[in-house]
Scaffold this motif. Structure first.
Motif, mmCIF file in Angstrom:
data_model
loop_
_atom_site.group_PDB
_atom_site.id
_atom_site.type_symbol
_atom_site.label_atom_id
_atom_site.label_comp_id
_atom_site.label_asym_id
_atom_site.label_seq_id
_atom_site.Cartn_x
_atom_site.Cartn_y
_atom_site.Cartn_z
ATOM 1 N N GLY A 154 0.784 -1.236 0.000
ATOM 2 C CA GLY A 154 0.000 0.000 0.000
ATOM 3 C C GLY A 154 0.810 1.278 0.000
ATOM 4 N N GLY A 155 2.131 1.150 -0.155
ATOM 5 C CA GLY A 155 2.968 2.349 -0.178
ATOM 6 C C GLY A 155 4.082 2.221 -1.186
ATOM 7 N N LEU A 156 5.033 3.139 -1.114
ATOM 8 C CA LEU A 156 6.195 3.071 -1.999
ATOM 9 C C LEU A 156 7.209 2.087 -1.423
ATOM 10 C CD1 LEU A 156 6.602 6.924 -2.643
ATOM 11 C CD2 LEU A 156 5.713 5.229 -4.267
ATOM 12 N N PRO A 157 7.899 1.325 -2.291
ATOM 13 C CA PRO A 157 8.874 0.340 -1.822
ATOM 14 C C PRO A 157 10.181 0.971 -1.321
ATOM 15 C CG PRO A 157 8.060 -0.196 -4.036
ATOM 16 C CD PRO A 157 7.689 1.226 -3.733
ATOM 17 N N TRP A 158 10.367 2.240 -1.548
ATOM 18 C CA TRP A 158 11.630 2.913 -1.222
ATOM 19 C C TRP A 158 11.349 4.264 -0.582
ATOM 20 C CZ3 TRP A 158 10.447 1.114 -6.211
ATOM 21 C CH2 TRP A 158 9.672 1.992 -6.970
ATOM 22 N N ARG A 159 12.388 4.832 0.037
ATOM 23 C CA ARG A 159 12.308 6.218 0.512
ATOM 24 C C ARG A 159 13.428 6.986 -0.144
ATOM 25 N NH1 ARG A 159 12.481 10.318 4.147
ATOM 26 N NH2 ARG A 159 14.676 9.983 4.653
ATOM 27 N N LEU A 160 13.079 7.813 -1.116
ATOM 28 C CA LEU A 160 14.071 8.562 -1.887
ATOM 29 C C LEU A 160 13.665 10.039 -1.874
ATOM 30 C CD1 LEU A 160 14.320 6.098 -4.941
ATOM 31 C CD2 LEU A 160 16.039 6.409 -3.140
ATOM 32 N N PRO A 161 14.118 10.785 -0.840
ATOM 33 C CA PRO A 161 13.679 12.180 -0.678
ATOM 34 C C PRO A 161 13.966 13.064 -1.895
ATOM 35 C CG PRO A 161 14.803 11.406 1.307
ATOM 36 C CD PRO A 161 14.995 10.354 0.270
ATOM 37 N N GLY A 162 15.097 12.837 -2.561
ATOM 38 C CA GLY A 162 15.424 13.656 -3.731
ATOM 39 C C GLY A 162 14.475 13.375 -4.884
ATOM 40 N N GLU A 163 14.112 12.118 -5.050
ATOM 41 C CA GLU A 163 13.175 11.727 -6.109
ATOM 42 C C GLU A 163 11.796 12.306 -5.797
ATOM 43 O OE1 GLU A 163 11.011 10.179 -9.061
ATOM 44 O OE2 GLU A 163 10.461 9.601 -7.022
ATOM 45 N N LYS A 185 11.219 14.987 -4.078
ATOM 46 C CA LYS A 185 11.312 16.432 -4.338
ATOM 47 C C LYS A 185 11.054 16.742 -5.810
ATOM 48 C CE LYS A 185 13.845 19.670 -1.557
ATOM 49 N NZ LYS A 185 14.390 19.155 -0.295
ATOM 50 N N TYR A 186 11.640 15.899 -6.678
ATOM 51 C CA TYR A 186 11.420 16.037 -8.118
ATOM 52 C C TYR A 186 9.929 15.896 -8.431
ATOM 53 C CZ TYR A 186 11.126 14.224 -12.944
ATOM 54 O OH TYR A 186 10.764 13.985 -14.243
ATOM 55 N N VAL A 225 7.834 18.957 -10.071
ATOM 56 C CA VAL A 225 7.228 18.817 -11.402
ATOM 57 C C VAL A 225 5.713 18.967 -11.332
ATOM 58 C CG1 VAL A 225 6.781 17.216 -13.307
ATOM 59 C CG2 VAL A 225 9.066 17.370 -12.343
ATOM 60 N N THR A 226 5.080 18.295 -10.376
ATOM 61 C CA THR A 226 3.614 18.320 -10.345
ATOM 62 C C THR A 226 3.078 19.675 -9.875
ATOM 63 O OG1 THR A 226 3.577 17.283 -8.137
ATOM 64 C CG2 THR A 226 3.347 15.817 -10.055
ATOM 65 N N THR A 227 3.836 20.369 -9.032
ATOM 66 C CA THR A 227 3.406 21.701 -8.596
ATOM 67 C C THR A 227 3.555 22.697 -9.733
ATOM 68 O OG1 THR A 227 4.085 21.184 -6.345
ATOM 69 C CG2 THR A 227 3.716 23.504 -6.831
ATOM 70 N N GLY A 228 4.571 22.469 -10.558
ATOM 71 C CA GLY A 228 4.737 23.305 -11.735
ATOM 72 C C GLY A 228 5.536 24.556 -11.476
ATOM 73 N N GLU A 229 6.353 24.497 -10.467
ATOM 74 C CA GLU A 229 7.236 25.615 -10.160
ATOM 75 C C GLU A 229 8.291 25.688 -11.247
ATOM 76 O OE1 GLU A 229 10.945 26.042 -7.088
ATOM 77 O OE2 GLU A 229 10.229 24.175 -7.958
ATOM 78 N N SER A 230 8.432 26.862 -11.882
ATOM 79 C CA SER A 230 9.371 26.938 -12.994
ATOM 80 C C SER A 230 10.692 27.598 -12.613
ATOM 81 C CB SER A 230 8.748 27.704 -14.158
ATOM 82 O OG SER A 230 8.309 28.965 -13.701
ATOM 83 N N SER A 231 10.690 28.399 -11.573
ATOM 84 C CA SER A 231 11.950 29.008 -11.140
ATOM 85 C C SER A 231 12.567 28.153 -10.038
ATOM 86 C CB SER A 231 11.700 30.406 -10.610
ATOM 87 O OG SER A 231 11.000 30.331 -9.386
ATOM 88 N N VAL A 287 9.771 20.142 -18.775
ATOM 89 C CA VAL A 287 9.723 20.301 -17.318
ATOM 90 C C VAL A 287 9.940 21.768 -16.929
ATOM 91 C CG1 VAL A 287 11.033 19.749 -15.200
ATOM 92 C CG2 VAL A 287 10.320 17.913 -16.733
ATOM 93 N N GLY A 288 10.838 22.438 -17.647
ATOM 94 C CA GLY A 288 11.024 23.862 -17.424
ATOM 95 C C GLY A 288 12.201 24.239 -16.547
ATOM 96 N N TRP A 289 12.975 23.278 -16.139
ATOM 97 C CA TRP A 289 14.175 23.589 -15.371
ATOM 98 C C TRP A 289 15.236 22.532 -15.641
ATOM 99 C CZ3 TRP A 289 13.982 19.618 -11.696
ATOM 100 C CH2 TRP A 289 12.698 19.174 -11.362
ATOM 101 N N ASP A 290 16.427 22.796 -15.136
ATOM 102 C CA ASP A 290 17.600 22.013 -15.513
ATOM 103 C C ASP A 290 17.758 20.782 -14.620
ATOM 104 O OD1 ASP A 290 19.908 21.164 -16.635
ATOM 105 O OD2 ASP A 290 21.066 22.976 -16.201
#
Ligand code: FOL
Length: 215
Positions: free
Chosen positions: A23-32, A34-35, A39-45, A191-194
């Motif tokens: 019922g959850g994610l198999p991993w904990r990857l904070p950097g992933e 964050k991505y 991306v889903t929030t759509g912050e471009s700066s 995506v809009g950013w590097d």
């Protein structure tokens, strides 16, 4: 109206297409994660303040009931995004702001105005889970025409939930369309950013890919 709005699925999957466990994610990857949030929030700066404060401009995240329940309560509803939860039974989201429940993806889509200038700025993301990924990738016509796939290269995590293998099957319902992996340049542009392509977090190696359904 649903034909005019394209949906981007976003998902992290192992090389065996594993996406979930218990019922959850198999991993904990904070950097992933964050991505995913960026991306889903759509912050471009690169600023930390949300760039889409006007609710009409917010991106939309569409998810199944089990995925909704899998999100830690302190992160639910996902902030600065309109949260649409799909449930045949209907679920009680009355306590959650910026959240609505629909019985199908198409009925959720019909609630989103597609012609207003404000909504043209916002993007629609399907964030899971496996049942909705499968139905949206295999429907005729497919509801999803873009996939942001994080490929977890190693290690191979134990999973009990899997992503439909959309990249290899040229299904008849796609007509003449085929899934194509874009270049990383094309992905960065959308995506809009590097964003870097390859990542390693706590010994887990993964890469960010973008796939599009093309004629
Ligand atoms: N796609 C990708 N690339 N990675 C994922 O982990 C992922 N997860 C889901 C769907 N698509 C994905 C579904 N599961 C949160 C938790 C689980 C979840 C989706 C989102 C969540 O808590 N999100 C917060 C992040 C908070 C933080 O920074 O840790 C958010 O604000 O988005």
């Amino acid at each position: 109206t649903q034909g005019r709005q394209s949906i981007t699925a976003i998902v992290a999957a192992t090389t065996s297409n594993g996406i979930g466990l218990n019922g959850g994610l198999p991993w904990r990857l904070p950097g992933e994660m964050k991505y995913f949030a960026r991306v889903t929030t759509g912050e471009s700066s690169s600023s930390s303040s949300p760039s889409k404060v006007n609710p009409d401009d917010q991106n939309v995240v569409i998810m199944g009931r089990k995925t909704w329940e899998s999100i830690p309560s302190k992160f639910r509803p996902l902030k600065d995004r309109k949260n649409l939860v799909i449930s045949r039974q209907g679920i009680d989201v009355s306590g959650s702001v910026n959240t609505s429940s629909y019985s199908s993806v198409t009925s959720a889509l019909s609630s989103i105005p597609s012609s207003s200038s404000a909504s043209s700025l916002s993007r629609l993301f399907l964030i899971g889970g496996s049942q909705l990924y499968t139905s949206s990738l295999t429907s005729d016509p497919p509801l999803v025409d873009r996939v942001l796939l994080t490929r977890i290269i190693e290690p191979e995590f134990q999973c009990d939930t899997f992503l439909e293998d959309f990249t290899s099957h040229a299904s008849p319902q796609n007509g003449n369309k085929v899934w194509r992996k874009t270049s990383h340049e094309e992905m960065k542009e959308w995506v809009g950013w590097d964003v870097d392509e390859k990542h390693e977090e706590k010994g887990t190696k993964y890469k960010f890919e973008m796939w599009v359904l093309n004629d």
